[in-house]
Design a protein around this motif. Structure first.
Motif, PDB file in Angstrom:
ATOM      1  N   ALA A   1       0.839  -1.200   0.000  1.00  0.00           N
ATOM      2  CA  ALA A   1       0.000   0.000   0.000  1.00  0.00           C
ATOM      3  C   ALA A   1       0.868   1.241   0.000  1.00  0.00           C
ATOM      4  CB  ALA A   1      -0.929   0.021   1.210  1.00  0.00           C
ATOM      5  N   ASP A   2       0.291   2.311  -0.458  1.00  0.00           N
ATOM      6  CA  ASP A   2       0.874   3.655  -0.379  1.00  0.00           C
ATOM      7  C   ASP A   2      -0.182   4.517   0.339  1.00  0.00           C
ATOM      8  OD1 ASP A   2       1.839   6.186  -0.662  1.00  0.00           O
ATOM      9  OD2 ASP A   2       1.928   6.156  -2.834  1.00  0.00           O
ATOM     10  N   ASN A   3       0.025   4.862   1.617  1.00  0.00           N
ATOM     11  CA  ASN A   3       1.255   4.663   2.356  1.00  0.00           C
ATOM     12  C   ASN A   3       1.145   3.557   3.420  1.00  0.00           C
ATOM     13  OD1 ASN A   3       1.394   7.870   1.749  1.00  0.00           O
ATOM     14  ND2 ASN A   3       3.450   7.030   1.999  1.00  0.00           N
ATOM     15  N   SER A   4      -0.023   3.375   4.025  1.00  0.00           N
ATOM     16  CA  SER A   4      -0.117   2.518   5.206  1.00  0.00           C
ATOM     17  C   SER A   4      -1.186   1.450   5.031  1.00  0.00           C
ATOM     18  CB  SER A   4      -0.453   3.359   6.457  1.00  0.00           C
ATOM     19  OG  SER A   4       0.533   4.345   6.673  1.00  0.00           O
ATOM     20  N   LEU A   5      -0.860   0.241   5.483  1.00  0.00           N
ATOM     21  CA  LEU A   5      -1.817  -0.860   5.474  1.00  0.00           C
ATOM     22  C   LEU A   5      -1.426  -1.819   6.592  1.00  0.00           C
ATOM     23  CD1 LEU A   5      -4.185  -2.427   4.228  1.00  0.00           C
ATOM     24  CD2 LEU A   5      -2.561  -3.445   2.614  1.00  0.00           C
ATOM     25  N   LEU A   6      -2.363  -2.056   7.505  1.00  0.00           N
ATOM     26  CA  LEU A   6      -2.101  -2.931   8.651  1.00  0.00           C
ATOM     27  C   LEU A   6      -3.345  -3.751   8.948  1.00  0.00           C
ATOM     28  CD1 LEU A   6      -0.197  -2.069  11.867  1.00  0.00           C
ATOM     29  CD2 LEU A   6      -2.474  -3.077  12.075  1.00  0.00           C
ATOM     30  N   VAL A   7      -3.152  -5.038   9.260  1.00  0.00           N
ATOM     31  CA  VAL A   7      -4.261  -5.939   9.565  1.00  0.00           C
ATOM     32  C   VAL A   7      -3.992  -6.617  10.893  1.00  0.00           C
ATOM     33  CG1 VAL A   7      -5.564  -7.972   8.841  1.00  0.00           C
ATOM     34  CG2 VAL A   7      -4.739  -6.355   7.125  1.00  0.00           C
ATOM     35  N   ALA A   8      -5.038  -6.720  11.739  1.00  0.00           N
ATOM     36  CA  ALA A   8      -4.929  -7.418  13.019  1.00  0.00           C
ATOM     37  C   ALA A   8      -6.055  -8.435  13.146  1.00  0.00           C
ATOM     38  CB  ALA A   8      -4.982  -6.432  14.179  1.00  0.00           C
TER      39      ALA A   8
ATOM     40  N   GLY B   1       1.902  -3.770   5.338  1.00  0.00           N
ATOM     41  CA  GLY B   1       2.318  -3.740   3.942  1.00  0.00           C
ATOM     42  C   GLY B   1       2.536  -2.353   3.388  1.00  0.00           C
ATOM     43  N   GLY B   2       2.884  -1.395   4.233  1.00  0.00           N
ATOM     44  CA  GLY B   2       3.016  -0.022   3.776  1.00  0.00           C
ATOM     45  C   GLY B   2       4.372   0.311   3.197  1.00  0.00           C
ATOM     46  N   ARG B   3       4.477   1.537   2.713  1.00  0.00           N
ATOM     47  CA  ARG B   3       5.741   2.050   2.206  1.00  0.00           C
ATOM     48  C   ARG B   3       6.725   2.280   3.350  1.00  0.00           C
ATOM     49  NH1 ARG B   3       6.060   5.819  -2.577  1.00  0.00           N
ATOM     50  NH2 ARG B   3       7.206   7.083  -1.102  1.00  0.00           N
ATOM     51  N   GLY B   4       7.976   2.543   2.961  1.00  0.00           N
ATOM     52  CA  GLY B   4       9.004   2.745   3.974  1.00  0.00           C
ATOM     53  C   GLY B   4       8.781   3.960   4.841  1.00  0.00           C
TER      54      GLY B   4
END
Length: 507
Positions: free
Chosen positions: A374-381, A390-393
């Protein structure tokens, strides 16, 4: 140079024992017009060495008790000797090609799916032999090709036009072609209008279109030279580059700007949709300039660290009351924030984060893991435990290091050289789980992502460049209209070598 001296230098070169002065001596000799036989000998020595490496590896696997013989890899040959040795290796392939007669076959059609023809209009067929200087065009589907002598294996997809210059060289006018080069094919060249890409023992993908070309290295090493200067640069596994006729690099902007956008809507999916809310900074908290730090993402880190139990860190953020249905993360989201009526000043200066949460019932028990970017942030819990990032640096989630992550640069994607990310395996039963997802943009309007899921033990069809088509993570069954949009998105991703996905019957 005497034959004895030449043999000595070639042996040292293959074994990696050549000094800088000897490398320069050999390089000067190979550049001479009357050194064709010397170049042929060196090329044969390298191919023989590569073949022996392969045979030796197989023997090592079968005879564990036997002491492994010393082997010298191409990487060991190339890197210790620096630019002089690299110039020798590239140069001998460029200068020492065996002449091919015009009516001599250089390749054979192994498989064809779709429509393809020679430049004289003759349709291609399985087993057809292709001659030197012959051109083929693939208008639909794909064609699989095997080259004579070198054994190079190529898969080209439509629309594609390519000229077979020799049994170790092609010119790609347009389209995409994936090549796998065995040891005896080292030095195979793919030429485009902008570059020459020389194989150094690898598999790679070359793409070409009007005014632009590119290469993605799936395994090994390639050398790319710049026309007309002839300067070279080396790309290794997972690295990619695109080139214009002027030599400019263009990375992702043009590809992303044309990426299809699927606007989240309850009408696109049957069954469960996850409600969500969107957050931005308040006007009083906006940075004066384009702050490089992901300020908004940092506000969510305590929430993640608490297992999504303590949302006190979100107090003071601007929260939008509209409920956002979540069917999937797929494609572009350039219009997403605007449609939620977030003001442009917030979008451009602080970005936004959407938090989707709810109870989900797994389609079947087992061990799973997420893939994507993803650009920029992707988080799964899952049940409060973060299992995928899965985000960018420059995402605060990624910079924090709180979430275990593995990068896969061999799988092309949109967001960075890191490639697809994969998360930890997690196990579920047939009981419902608590699901939380954070998706956001640091600042700006060019946002995109892809979230896929893999079940341990399942097998998946692969794209022609080798990436498994993991299923898109969906919270319900897509409607026919949604499937149509997803098919268009998937076609674009595969055409631009940006990834792929499938739709599971058990979404």
């Amino acid at each position: 140079m005497t034959n004895e001296r030449l043999s000595e230098l070639i042996q040292k070169y293959v074994l990696g024992n050549l000094t800088d002065s000897e490398a320069e001596e050999l390089s000067d000799h190979l550049k001479r017009e009357d050194a064709a036989e010397s170049r042929r000998k060196l090329r044969l020595a390298l191919r023989t060495d590569a073949y022996l490496q392969e045979v030796s590896s197989e023997m090592d696997e079968n005879v564990e008790s036997r002491e492994a013989p010393q082997r010298f890899s191409l990487e060991r040959i190339l890197w210790p000797l620096g630019s002089i040795a690299a110039a020798i290796l590239i140069g001998l392939f460029m200068w020492g090609q065996k002449p091919v007669e015009k009516d001599e076959a250089v390749a054979t059609i192994r498989r064809i799916e779709g429509q393809a023809q020679r430049n004289d209009g003759t349709p291609l067929s399985n087993g057809m032999r292709l001659l030197a200087d012959e051109e083929i065009t693939v208008t639909s589907g794909l064609v699989e090709i095997v080259f004579q002598d070198t054994g190079v294996h190529a898969v080209a997809t439509a629309p594609m036009t390519m000229t077979f210059s020799a049994n170790d060289r092609v010119f790609l006018h347009q389209g995409n072609v994936k090549l796998h080069v065995p040891p005896q094919g080292i030095g195979f060249v793919v030429e485009t209008a902008e570059r020459e890409i020389t194989d150094l023992g690898t598999s790679f993908v070359v793409s070409a279109s009007e005014g632009e070309s590119g290469v993605l290295v799936l395994d090994g090493l390639v050398a790319v030279d710049t026309k007309p200067s002839g300067e070279e640069q080396y790309l290794t596994e997972g690295e990619a580059a695109t080139f214009t006729q002027r030599g400019d690099l263009r990375l992702l902007k043009e590809k992303v700007s044309k990426l299809p956008e699927i606007i989240p809507s309850e009408s696109l999916i049957r069954g469960s949709v996850l409600p969500g809310e969107i957050y931005t900074l308040k006007a009083s908290g906006l940075p004066d300039k384009r702050e490089p730090v992901d300020l908004l993402g940092q506000r969510f880190l305590p929430l993640v660290d608490s297992g999504f139990q303590d949302a006190s860190s979100l107090k003071g953020l601007r929260q939008y009351s509209s409920v956002l249905p979540f069917p999937a993360i797929a494609g572009a989201y350039s219009q997403f924030a605007k449609q939620q009526e977030i003001g442009p000043v917030f979008i451009d200066r602080s970005g936004w984060v959407s938090w989707h949460k709810g109870k989900l019932t797994p389609p079947q028990p087992g061990r799973f893991r997420f893939w994507g970017y993803a650009d920029n942030s992707l988080l799964v819990a899952i049940n409060g435990r973060a299992v995928f990032e899965g985000g960018r640096g420059d995402s605060a989630f990624r910079e924090s290091g709180l979430i275990p992550r593995r990068n896969h640069p061999e799988w092309p994607c949109l967001n960075s050289e890191a490639g697809f990310a994969s998360g930890e395996w997690f196990e579920v039963t047939d009981e419902t789980v608590q699901f939380d997802l954070l998706f956001g943009e640091k600042r700006g309007r060019l946002t995109y992502g892809l979230l896929l899921i893999e079940r341990e033990g399942d097998t998946y069809e692969e794209t022609y460049y080798g990436q498994p088509r993991w299923p898109l993570f969906l919270t319900g069954t897509p409607t026919p209209d949604c499937k149509k949009q997803l098919a268009q998105l998937n076609a674009y991703l595969e055409e631009k070598l940006l990834g792929s996905f499938s739709i599971s019957d058990q979404a």
